[in-house]
Design an enzyme around this catalytic site. Structure first.
Site, PDB file in Angstrom:
ATOM      1  N   ASP A   1      70.296 -36.504  69.327  1.00 33.26           N
ATOM      2  CA  ASP A   1      70.829 -37.266  70.465  1.00 33.26           C
ATOM      3  C   ASP A   1      69.949 -37.108  71.700  1.00 33.26           C
ATOM      4  O   ASP A   1      69.713 -38.063  72.442  1.00 33.26           O
ATOM      5  CB  ASP A   1      72.251 -36.799  70.807  1.00 33.26           C
TER       6      ASP A   1
ATOM      7  N   GLU B   1      81.303 -36.010  27.402  1.00 31.12           N
ATOM      8  CA  GLU B   1      80.735 -37.169  28.095  1.00 31.12           C
ATOM      9  C   GLU B   1      79.531 -36.715  28.918  1.00 31.12           C
ATOM     10  O   GLU B   1      79.441 -35.538  29.256  1.00 31.12           O
ATOM     11  CB  GLU B   1      81.793 -37.785  29.019  1.00 31.12           C
TER      12      GLU B   1
ATOM     13  N   LYS C   1      77.072 -35.767  31.910  1.00 27.99           N
ATOM     14  CA  LYS C   1      77.246 -35.301  33.288  1.00 27.99           C
ATOM     15  C   LYS C   1      76.213 -36.039  34.124  1.00 27.99           C
ATOM     16  O   LYS C   1      75.022 -35.766  34.044  1.00 27.99           O
ATOM     17  CB  LYS C   1      77.018 -33.795  33.370  1.00 27.99           C
TER      18      LYS C   1
ATOM     19  N   ASP D   1      74.029 -37.253  37.221  1.00 35.62           N
ATOM     20  CA  ASP D   1      73.451 -36.545  38.353  1.00 35.62           C
ATOM     21  C   ASP D   1      73.492 -37.424  39.599  1.00 35.62           C
ATOM     22  O   ASP D   1      72.528 -38.106  39.928  1.00 35.62           O
ATOM     23  CB  ASP D   1      72.002 -36.180  37.998  1.00 35.62           C
TER      24      ASP D   1
ATOM     25  N   GLU E   1      81.538 -40.416  39.990  1.00 37.09           N
ATOM     26  CA  GLU E   1      80.194 -40.152  40.496  1.00 37.09           C
ATOM     27  C   GLU E   1      79.579 -41.413  41.083  1.00 37.09           C
ATOM     28  O   GLU E   1      79.642 -42.479  40.472  1.00 37.09           O
ATOM     29  CB  GLU E   1      79.337 -39.641  39.316  1.00 37.09           C
TER      30      GLU E   1
ATOM     31  N   TYR F   1      81.008 -44.461  38.787  1.00 37.38           N
ATOM     32  CA  TYR F   1      81.570 -44.334  37.441  1.00 37.38           C
ATOM     33  C   TYR F   1      82.711 -43.333  37.495  1.00 37.38           C
ATOM     34  O   TYR F   1      82.601 -42.267  38.103  1.00 37.38           O
ATOM     35  CB  TYR F   1      80.431 -44.023  36.456  1.00 37.38           C
TER      36      TYR F   1
ATOM     37  N   LYS G   1      85.871 -31.477  28.057  1.00 41.73           N
ATOM     38  CA  LYS G   1      87.178 -31.266  28.690  1.00 41.73           C
ATOM     39  C   LYS G   1      88.250 -31.192  27.618  1.00 41.73           C
ATOM     40  O   LYS G   1      88.184 -31.943  26.630  1.00 41.73           O
ATOM     41  CB  LYS G   1      87.518 -32.438  29.636  1.00 41.73           C
TER      42      LYS G   1
ATOM     43  N   LYS H   1      74.663 -27.648  30.134  1.00 43.02           N
ATOM     44  CA  LYS H   1      73.469 -28.127  30.821  1.00 43.02           C
ATOM     45  C   LYS H   1      72.296 -28.305  29.863  1.00 43.02           C
ATOM     46  O   LYS H   1      72.164 -27.554  28.895  1.00 43.02           O
ATOM     47  CB  LYS H   1      73.067 -27.121  31.916  1.00 43.02           C
TER      48      LYS H   1
ATOM     49  N   CYS I   1      60.861  -2.274  55.624  1.00 46.38           N
ATOM     50  CA  CYS I   1      61.289  -3.644  55.900  1.00 46.38           C
ATOM     51  C   CYS I   1      60.166  -4.382  56.632  1.00 46.38           C
ATOM     52  O   CYS I   1      59.692  -3.911  57.672  1.00 46.38           O
ATOM     53  CB  CYS I   1      62.552  -3.622  56.752  1.00 46.38           C
TER      54      CYS I   1
ATOM     55  N   CYS J   1      61.596  -5.331  60.462  1.00 51.90           N
ATOM     56  CA  CYS J   1      61.849  -4.364  61.534  1.00 51.90           C
ATOM     57  C   CYS J   1      61.113  -3.050  61.318  1.00 51.90           C
ATOM     58  O   CYS J   1      61.111  -2.195  62.201  1.00 51.90           O
ATOM     59  CB  CYS J   1      63.343  -4.112  61.688  1.00 51.90           C
TER      60      CYS J   1
ATOM     61  N   CYS K   1      66.723  -2.901  53.441  1.00 52.83           N
ATOM     62  CA  CYS K   1      66.365  -2.401  54.762  1.00 52.83           C
ATOM     63  C   CYS K   1      67.523  -1.531  55.244  1.00 52.83           C
ATOM     64  O   CYS K   1      68.682  -1.920  55.147  1.00 52.83           O
ATOM     65  CB  CYS K   1      66.160  -3.580  55.706  1.00 52.83           C
TER      66      CYS K   1
ATOM     67  N   CYS L   1      68.368  -4.623  62.443  1.00 55.58           N
ATOM     68  CA  CYS L   1      67.231  -5.366  61.906  1.00 55.58           C
ATOM     69  C   CYS L   1      67.432  -6.840  62.258  1.00 55.58           C
ATOM     70  O   CYS L   1      68.446  -7.436  61.900  1.00 55.58           O
ATOM     71  CB  CYS L   1      67.155  -5.188  60.391  1.00 55.58           C
TER      72      CYS L   1
HETATM   73  S1  IVH Z   1      84.620 -33.500  35.930  1.00 55.27           S
HETATM   74  C1  IVH Z   1      87.561 -30.571  37.818  1.00 55.27           C
HETATM   75  N1  IVH Z   1      82.958 -35.111  34.709  1.00 55.27           N
HETATM   76  O1  IVH Z   1      79.602 -32.463  38.290  1.00 55.27           O
HETATM   77  C2  IVH Z   1      86.357 -31.152  37.188  1.00 55.27           C
HETATM   78  N2  IVH Z   1      82.219 -34.032  36.702  1.00 55.27           N
HETATM   79  O2  IVH Z   1      79.452 -29.564  38.535  1.00 55.27           O
HETATM   80  C3  IVH Z   1      85.810 -32.261  37.950  1.00 55.27           C
HETATM   81  N3  IVH Z   1      79.952 -34.647  37.403  1.00 55.27           N
HETATM   82  O3  IVH Z   1      81.473 -32.206  41.235  1.00 55.27           O
HETATM   83  C4  IVH Z   1      84.518 -32.744  37.488  1.00 55.27           C
HETATM   84  N4  IVH Z   1      79.544 -36.057  35.764  1.00 55.27           N
HETATM   85  O4  IVH Z   1      80.175 -34.360  40.820  1.00 55.27           O
HETATM   86  C5  IVH Z   1      83.143 -34.278  35.745  1.00 55.27           C
HETATM   87  N5  IVH Z   1      81.605 -36.585  33.562  1.00 55.27           N
HETATM   88  C6  IVH Z   1      81.792 -35.773  34.596  1.00 55.27           C
HETATM   89  C7  IVH Z   1      80.793 -35.563  35.573  1.00 55.27           C
HETATM   90  C8  IVH Z   1      81.042 -34.664  36.618  1.00 55.27           C
HETATM   91  C9  IVH Z   1      79.072 -35.490  36.875  1.00 55.27           C
HETATM   92  C10 IVH Z   1      79.712 -33.822  38.604  1.00 55.27           C
HETATM   93  C11 IVH Z   1      80.789 -33.885  39.661  1.00 55.27           C
HETATM   94  C12 IVH Z   1      81.238 -32.478  39.885  1.00 55.27           C
HETATM   95  C13 IVH Z   1      80.081 -31.698  39.365  1.00 55.27           C
HETATM   96  C14 IVH Z   1      80.528 -30.336  38.891  1.00 55.27           C
END
Ligand code: IVH
Length: 686
Positions: free
Chosen positions: A38, A117, A119, A121, A177, A227, A293, A317, A408, A411, A432, A438
């Site tokens: 600002d 399903e 995950k 990104d 997401e 989605y 799930k 993962k 350290c 310090c 430290c 410090c």
């Molecule tokens: S379920 C209580 N399903 O991953 C569980 N999360 O690491 C709610 N994400 O914050 C999440 N794909 O942003 C779920 N098929 C999927 C997902 C998913 C991506 C993300 C989501 C969540 C993060 C958790």
């Protein structure tokens, strides 16, 4: 100022504002605080008013609506938005299914269905529908409170304004997401480059920056997609299964993922994971794993949550991505708790879509184990949001081996390793020994204190803390709250880069935080082992700060009642309990806290669901339970507001004893306590 000087200054300001805009919009990583930003704009406008002949069409003042203020309204999530625990190996997945059956007290040979399903990104968002009409939308934020991005979400084709069909609950919050797919991302970047701008780093950053635009018409031109995969607050259940729920979302007009499938064994879940991994490159959007799930929603409900993640889900993962680069230097960073952490400063390299220039080396032993030193060529890996790691040296440089400092680097105080009083084991981490004297520890503690999950003071971040600390204006937390009173001497508004508005905004943000929840207050103190989870457990147990403080002060020996009580809190381990005891017994810390409490007040924690008959009561489970697993019984009791303890004392309200109960039952009988069978307990709580 002469016209020439003004022209030069305007050029500089234009550059600085452009860079700040880019950091905010494109990288979603603002470096300037709102106040600093600002101030730049204010100075630019003042100069342009004085020298109107210098206003060009390129000036930031001519780009209306592009001002990032970070001032979205806040939306409190009625149901917290949680994260997911991670699994990295097939064994982790098998163990997850075993754990679930054990918790539910089901035989391991029984069948529990899981959905699997991708995950995605991107970033999560919550969409609220009332009577089928989209009314508001929020980002995840810290999971409790998100930003109100309703107007921006409204611009997405995949966010229905009105739901199809009629079988939706009147209140329905759909979560999912927000992301950008590969084709759109490439088009977007081509346009960026053609316009002479820097390309976006990856689709996730581009999606985050696009959703958090102040001007919704900018968001409207970004190729964001939504989605749906889960839900938050609902006025009535709409399915018995996860799969059924997602099918309902698809009927109501949401995009859902067609790679979602139900499975009956970890073997078939893993086969599906492998298939998705194989298809990954051709999917057209970024994914970083597979989410499993529990399909049956009644079972999900029974499984519940552990601190910030559901017990009924896990993210499997994909393996970390790797790259080769050179270590330019090894730097020793000093953290909030004094830990000396070696960090490899790398020749920047792209790994899995992000440029990496730092990797952690953890500690002295790790440096020895890897045999790494500046000048070496190394292989590094980066897994999701985890800090990049150095895996091995691939080519030796010719530098002498790295000597880990004995003092350290900030310090100069001696760096020592803790020795465990009981086992005599020497900790591998060197710390430290100078505590808050410090500067590194003091600054890191203050940064933690104002951070989002702690006091969450807007406009007060790393840079501001460093500045105030260096000028000896803020040495401890309480000083933050007296800045405004001292401002006639400090004159913050006259500092370079500050102005009346930015100074007033900062004081307002500070004053906004003069009362704070017990758990956040405790977390903000930055005590070792006291993260959000433990802070929450402690707040829920003691409820009032004064009571907690008094009890901890009264801990004398390790057999005092207060110590036994602290140790008996389910989930609080010996490390955390000892750290609490130690922290609150140090004179310096006592002074720091009393100074702080002259400035802020701590809001009592609320006992969860006080309407339950066991709320606030202390329960001990012993012997074998037959209907529930011990874990489920504990979790249920806690969800009703009871405190679960591991040992029997005069403070125990109920002892729930199953077959085979021994010494605890004996002690409870001697103390004349209320002893219940498992069936008595179930009758009491239902
Ligand atoms: S379920 C209580 N399903 O991953 C569980 N999360 O690491 C709610 N994400 O914050 C999440 N794909 O942003 C779920 N098929 C999927 C997902 C998913 C991506 C993300 C989501 C969540 C993060 C958790």
């Amino acid at each position: 100022m002469t016209e020439g000087q003004a022209r030069k200054r305007l050029k500089e300001l234009t550059m600085e504002i452009r860079i700040a805009d880019q950091q905010y919009y494109q990288d979603d990583a603002p470096v300037l605080s709102d106040a600093e930003y600002d101030a730049l704009r204010k100075e630019l406008l003042a100069l342009e008013t004085e020298f109107p002949q210098l206003v060009t069409s390129e000036s930031p003042s001519q780009n209306v609506g592009a001002k990032p203020s970070g001032k979205f309204g806040k939306i409190t999530h009625k149901v917290p938005m949680l994260s997911l625990d991670n699994a990295f190996t097939d064994e982790d997945v098998a163990e997850f299914t075993v754990r679930i059956k054990r918790f539910l007290n089901l035989p391991q040979e029984s069948v529990v269905e899981f959905t699997a399903e991708p995950k995605i990104d991107g970033l999560s968002a919550a969409l609220r529908y009332e009577k089928g009409v989209f009314v508001s939308g929020a980002t995840r934020g810290d999971g409790q409170v998100g930003e109100d991005v309703t107007a921006n979400l409204r611009t997405l084709d995949t966010v229905p304004q009105k739901l199809l069909g009629t079988d939706w609950p009147d209140i329905l919050e759909i979560r999912g997401e927000v992301y950008i797919d590969h084709v759109d991302f490439d088009v977007m970047n081509d346009a960026q480059i053609a316009a002479g701008k820097d390309p976006y780093k990856n689709p996730r950053n581009a999606a985050a920056g696009s959703l958090r635009q102040i001007d919704p018409s900018v968001t409207a031109n970004r190729p964001l997609k939504f989605y749906a995969y889960t839900w938050g607050e609902i006025s009535a259940p709409f399915s018995n299964t996860q799969m059924g729920a997602v099918e309902a979302m698809a009927r109501w007009g949401f995009s859902t993922n067609d790679l979602m499938k139900a499975h009956e064994s970890s073997r078939s879940m893993i086969a599906h994971y492998n298939a998705i991994e194989e298809a990954r490159a051709g999917l057209g959007y970024d994914i970083d794993g597979v989410v499993y799930k529990v399909n049956d929603l009644t079972l999900q409900e029974r499984l519940g949550f552990v601190s910030r993640a559901p017990r009924w889900a896990i993210a499997h993962k994909f393996p970390a991505e790797k790259a080769i680069t050179v270590i330019n230097d090894i730097e020793i960073q000093v953290g909030r708790t004094g830990a000396l952490t070696p960090v490899a400063k790398l020749e920047p390299v792209t790994v899995g879509g992000a440029v990496v220039s730092n990797a952690t080396l953890h500690n002295e032993d790790e440096i020895k184990r890897l045999g790494v030193k500046p000048g070496d060529t190394v292989e590094i890996q980066r897994a999701g949001d985890v800090i990049p790691q150095v895996l091995r040296v691939t080519k030796d440089g010719d530098a002498p081996s790295f000597v880990f400092p004995t003092h350290c680097p900030v310090c100069g105080a001696e760096a020592k390793s803790d020795v465990d009083a009981k086992t005599g084991r020497v900790d591998i981490v060197k710390r430290c020994s100078n505590g808050m004297n410090c500067p590194a520890q003091a600054i890191e503690s203050l940064i933690h204190f104002v951070s989002r999950r702690a006091f969450d003071i807007d406009g007060m971040g790393e840079k501001q803390i460093e500045l105030f600390y260096e000028r000896k204006l803020v040495n401890e937390p309480a000083d933050i709250f007296t800045l405004e009173d001292r401002n006639s001497d400090i004159q913050l508004e006259k500092w370079e880069g500050w102005g009346d508005t930015s100074a007033q905004n900062l004081f307002a943000a500070i004053n906004n935080r003069r009362s704070i929840d017990f758990d956040k207050f405790l977390y903000a103190l930055g005590i070792r082992h006291i993260g959000q989870g433990n802070a929450n457990l402690l707040a829920k147990h003691y409820l009032a700060w004064d009571k907690f403080y008094h009890e901890i002060q009264s801990i004398g020996s390790e057999d005092s009642l207060a110590w036994t009580e602290l140790m008996a809190i389910d989930g609080v381990g010996i490390g955390a309990a000892s750290a609490i005891k130690e922290f609150f017994h140090l004179e310096n810390n006592k002074t720091l806290i009393s100074n702080l409490l002259r400035q802020v007040s701590v809001i009592d924690a609320v006992a969860p669901s006080a309407d339950s008959v066991v709320a606030g009561k202390t329960v001990v489970f012993t012997g074998k339970l037959e209907k529930f697993s011990r874990d489920e019984a504990k979790a249920k009791a806690q969800s009703l507001g009871a405190k679960v303890s591991g040992s029997v004392s005069a403070k125990t309200d109920y002892l729930v004893a199953g077959p085979g109960a021994g010494s605890k039952l004996k002690k409870a009988t001697e103390l004349g306590l209320h002893v219940l069978s498992e069936d008595d307990w179930i009758a009491l709580i239902t």
